[in-house]
Scaffold this active site. Structure first.
Site, short mmCIF file in Angstrom:
data_model
loop_
_atom_site.label_atom_id
_atom_site.label_comp_id
_atom_site.label_asym_id
_atom_site.label_seq_id
_atom_site.Cartn_x
_atom_site.Cartn_y
_atom_site.Cartn_z
NE ARG A 165 14.14 -5.77 0.72
CZ ARG A 165 15.42 -4.62 0.39
NH1 ARG A 165 16.17 -4.53 1.05
NH2 ARG A 165 15.43 -4.42 -0.80
CB SER B 20 8.99 -8.92 -2.54
OG SER B 20 9.68 -7.71 -3.36
CD GLU C 66 10.66 -8.68 2.40
OE1 GLU C 66 11.23 -9.45 2.06
OE2 GLU C 66 10.83 -8.42 3.74
C1 FAD Z 1 4.59 -1.72 -5.12
C2 FAD Z 1 5.49 -2.03 -4.10
C3 FAD Z 1 6.71 -1.76 -4.27
C4 FAD Z 1 7.59 -2.36 -3.13
N1 FAD Z 1 8.67 -1.80 -3.43
C5 FAD Z 1 9.89 -2.51 -2.86
C6 FAD Z 1 11.30 -1.80 -2.75
O1 FAD Z 1 12.07 -1.67 -4.15
N2 FAD Z 1 12.14 -2.10 -1.77
C7 FAD Z 1 11.97 -2.53 -0.62
O2 FAD Z 1 12.23 -2.89 0.48
N3 FAD Z 1 10.67 -2.29 0.10
C8 FAD Z 1 9.44 -2.66 -0.97
N4 FAD Z 1 8.25 -2.53 -0.63
C9 FAD Z 1 7.72 -2.34 0.67
C10 FAD Z 1 6.88 -0.86 1.22
O3 FAD Z 1 6.77 0.38 0.83
C11 FAD Z 1 8.98 -1.20 2.82
O4 FAD Z 1 8.86 -2.34 3.38
C12 FAD Z 1 7.56 0.49 3.17
O5 FAD Z 1 9.00 0.20 3.92
C13 FAD Z 1 6.52 0.29 4.16
O6 FAD Z 1 6.77 1.27 4.55
P1 FAD Z 1 5.22 2.11 4.84
O7 FAD Z 1 5.45 4.18 5.41
O8 FAD Z 1 4.22 1.44 4.20
O9 FAD Z 1 5.35 1.34 6.08
P2 FAD Z 1 3.73 -0.16 7.04
O10 FAD Z 1 3.41 -0.86 6.26
O11 FAD Z 1 2.76 0.91 7.03
O12 FAD Z 1 4.65 -0.46 7.68
C14 FAD Z 1 6.41 -1.25 8.15
C15 FAD Z 1 6.61 -1.81 9.31
O13 FAD Z 1 6.65 0.12 10.26
C16 FAD Z 1 6.42 -0.35 11.36
N5 FAD Z 1 5.97 1.41 11.68
C17 FAD Z 1 5.42 2.33 10.36
N6 FAD Z 1 5.91 3.55 10.86
C18 FAD Z 1 6.72 3.18 11.81
C19 FAD Z 1 6.76 4.46 12.82
N7 FAD Z 1 7.34 5.60 12.29
N8 FAD Z 1 7.73 4.27 14.28
C20 FAD Z 1 8.08 2.53 14.33
N9 FAD Z 1 7.26 1.76 13.76
C21 FAD Z 1 6.95 2.08 12.41
C22 FAD Z 1 4.91 -0.66 11.54
O14 FAD Z 1 4.51 -1.06 12.71
C23 FAD Z 1 5.13 -2.05 10.30
O15 FAD Z 1 5.59 -2.76 11.02
C24 FAD Z 1 7.28 -1.96 -1.84
C25 FAD Z 1 5.91 -2.35 -2.23
C26 FAD Z 1 5.04 -1.54 -2.60
C27 FAD Z 1 3.54 -2.02 -3.01
#
Ligand code: FAD
Length: 348
Positions: A166, A240, A344
Site C-alpha cells: 500500500r 481498513s 492506514e
Molecule cells: C469499503 C472499503 C473497502 C476497501 N478495500 C480496500 C482493499 O481491499 N484494498 C485496498 O488496497 N484498499 C481498499 N480500500 C481503500 C481505498 O479504496 C483505496 O485506498 C483507494 O485506492 C482510494 O482511492 P480514491 O480514489 O478514493 O483515493 P482518495 O482516498 O481520494 O485518495 C487517496 C490518496 O491518493 C491521492 N490521489 C488521489 N487521486 C490522485 C491523483 N490523480 N494523482 C495523485 N494523487 C492522487 C490522494 O491525494 C490521497 O493521498 C477500501 C476502502 C473502502 C471504503
C-alpha cells in the site's frame, strides 16, 4: 474544462461521509486542463482527491481540493497474439471498479481480484491497492503524471514507482502532492492467469460451479466483499482503518504466551512470519481481543463483521467521534498488547 466552486460540500466525495466543505474545489476533465491551472496561485494547502475512500476529513478544508474527471479506457497495443500483453491506458478519473468490469467483459486477465475496491484509477497507482493476493503494481506498466513543480508531464515506469505494501514514491513525504496522476497504462493478459491462492478464494470459485473466467472470478469476489465489508453508500467508512503492526519475535512470544494463558494452551494467535524475522499480527485480532468488535461510540462504531474497519454508524458522525473512537481503540491495544497501532486512512 475546469469547473471551480467555493465552499463546496464534500459529504458525497468522501466515503466516510464526513460533512465538511472545501474552501475551493476544482474539477477538470482533460490532461491539457492541468497546464491552465496556476498552481502557485491556488489557495493552500492543495489536495488532489479521487473517490475519497482512503481519507478522513477531520475538519473543513481550508485550501484547494482538485479532482480529475479524465475518463477514458483505450487499448494501446493488442497484437492479438495470445501470449503478448494487452496494454490499456486508463484515465485517472475512471472508477477503478468500472475498469475491472470493462476488463472482465473484454476477457482480459489481471485486475479481476481487485474488483469492487472503491476509488479511482489515479489513486490506485498512488496507493498500490491490493486484495486477494494481487496488488495493482503487478499489472501497472507506466504511470503518467503532471509535475506541479516543474509544470511538465512526466512518466514513471512501474520499476520507478517504489511500490511496497500500500505504498509508492507518490506517498513519500518528500514528493507527496507534487505529481498528479493523469492516466495509467496497465498490462493485461489474454492468457488465463487465475490467482486463487489467497484464503478461501479457490473453494469459493470452485463451489460457484462456473468456469474460470475473469468475469466469474470477479463475481465471486464481489459477493465475498459485499458479505464482509460495509457498502460505502449504506454505511460510511474508509475500509481498513489501521495498518497491521509488525513486531519483534520476542514481543510476539509474550503476546502468544498471554493469549494461551487466557484462552487455553491450544489457542493460536494469527500471525505472519516475515522474511526479516519480524512478525506481522492482524490489527483486527488485537482490536477484537480488546472487546471492540461491534462497539459504538457516539455516531462511530467498530464494524461488527470486520474490526479493522471504523464506520460512520449513524451516517451523522462527526470527525471528532471517529477520531475519539480511533484513540480509544489505539490506547486499548497499547495497554493490552504493548503495540502501537497506526492509521492506514489518511487524516486530512
Ligand atoms: C469499503 C472499503 C473497502 C476497501 N478495500 C480496500 C482493499 O481491499 N484494498 C485496498 O488496497 N484498499 C481498499 N480500500 C481503500 C481505498 O479504496 C483505496 O485506498 C483507494 O485506492 C482510494 O482511492 P480514491 O480514489 O478514493 O483515493 P482518495 O482516498 O481520494 O485518495 C487517496 C490518496 O491518493 C491521492 N490521489 C488521489 N487521486 C490522485 C491523483 N490523480 N494523482 C495523485 N494523487 C492522487 C490522494 O491525494 C490521497 O493521498 C477500501 C476502502 C473502502 C471504503
Amino acid at each position: 474544462m475546469i469547473k471551480t466552486s467555493y465552499y463546496q460540500d464534500l459529504t458525497k466525495m468522501n466515503t466516510f461521509g464526513m460533512k465538511v466543505k472545501a474552501r475551493c474545489f476544482m474539477e477538470y476533465d482533460s490532461v491539457a486542463d492541468l497546464v491552465d491551472i496556476e498552481f502557485e496561485e491556488l489557495a493552500r494547502p492543495v489536495l488532489h482527491i479521487g473517490g475519497g475512500s482512503n481519507l478522513l476529513f477531520t475538519d473543513d478544508f481550508k485550501g484547494t481540493v482538485l479532482h480529475s474527471r479524465i475518463d477514458f479506457i483505450e487499448i494501446l497495443e493488442d497484437c492479438q497474439q495470445i501470449s503478448s500483453p494487452v496494454l490499456v491506458s486508463v484515465g485517472a478519473g475512471v472508477v477503478f471498479d468500472d475498469f475491472c468490469a470493462w476488463a472482465a467483459k473484454e476477457g482480459l486477465w489481471g485486475v479481476e481480484n481487485l474488483s469492487y475496491i472503491p476509488g479511482e484509477v489515479g489513486a490506485s497507482a498512488v496507493q498500490n491497492i491490493g486484495a486477494y493476493g494481487v496488488e495493482v503494481k503487478d499489472v501497472i506498466h507506466t504511470v503518467y503524471c503532471y509535475d506541479t513543480v516543474e509544470e511538465e508531464f512526466v512518466k514513471f515506469d512501474v520499476s520507478e514507482c517504489g511500490y511496497g505494501y500500500r505504498d509508492s514514491i507518490f506517498k513519500s513525504p518528500e514528493i507527496k502532492g507534487r505529481y498528479i496522476v493523469t492516466h495509467v497504462v496497465f498490462a493485461l493478459s489474454r492468457v488465463p492467469m487465475p490467482k486463487l491462492e489467497y484464503g478461501h478464494l479457490k473453494d469459493a470459485v470452485e463451489s460457484s460451479g462456473n468456469e474460470l473466467t475473469p468475469s466469474n472470478i470477479r463475481n465471486v469476489i464481489i459477493r465475498i466483499r459485499k458479505e464482509k465489508l460495509p457498502e460505502p453508500s449504506v454505511m460510511g467508512s474508509a475500509g481498513s482503518f489501521f495498518k497491521n503492526p509488525v513486531i519483534s519475535q520476542e514481543h510476539f512470544a509474550r503476546i502468544e504466551a498471554a493469549a494461551k494463558a487466557e484462552h487455553g494452551a491450544d489457542y493460536k494467535v494469527p500471525h505472519y512470519d516475515l522474511p526479516d524475522g519480524t512478525v506481522k499480527v492482524p490489527a483486527a485480532w488485537m482490536i477484537e481481543q480488546c472487546g471492540w468488535k461491534g462497539r459504538r461510540s457516539g455516531g462511530a462504531a467498530v464494524y461488527e463483521k470486520q474490526p479493522l474497519v471504523i464506520v460512520n454508524y449513524t451516517g451523522e458522525a462527526y470527525p471528532e467521534e471517529i477520531i475519539g473512537l480511533e484513540k480509544r481503540v489505539t490506547s486499548s491495544v497499547k495497554e493490552k498488547f504493548g503495540v502501537d497501532l497506526h492509521p492506514e486512512v489518511e487524516h486530512i
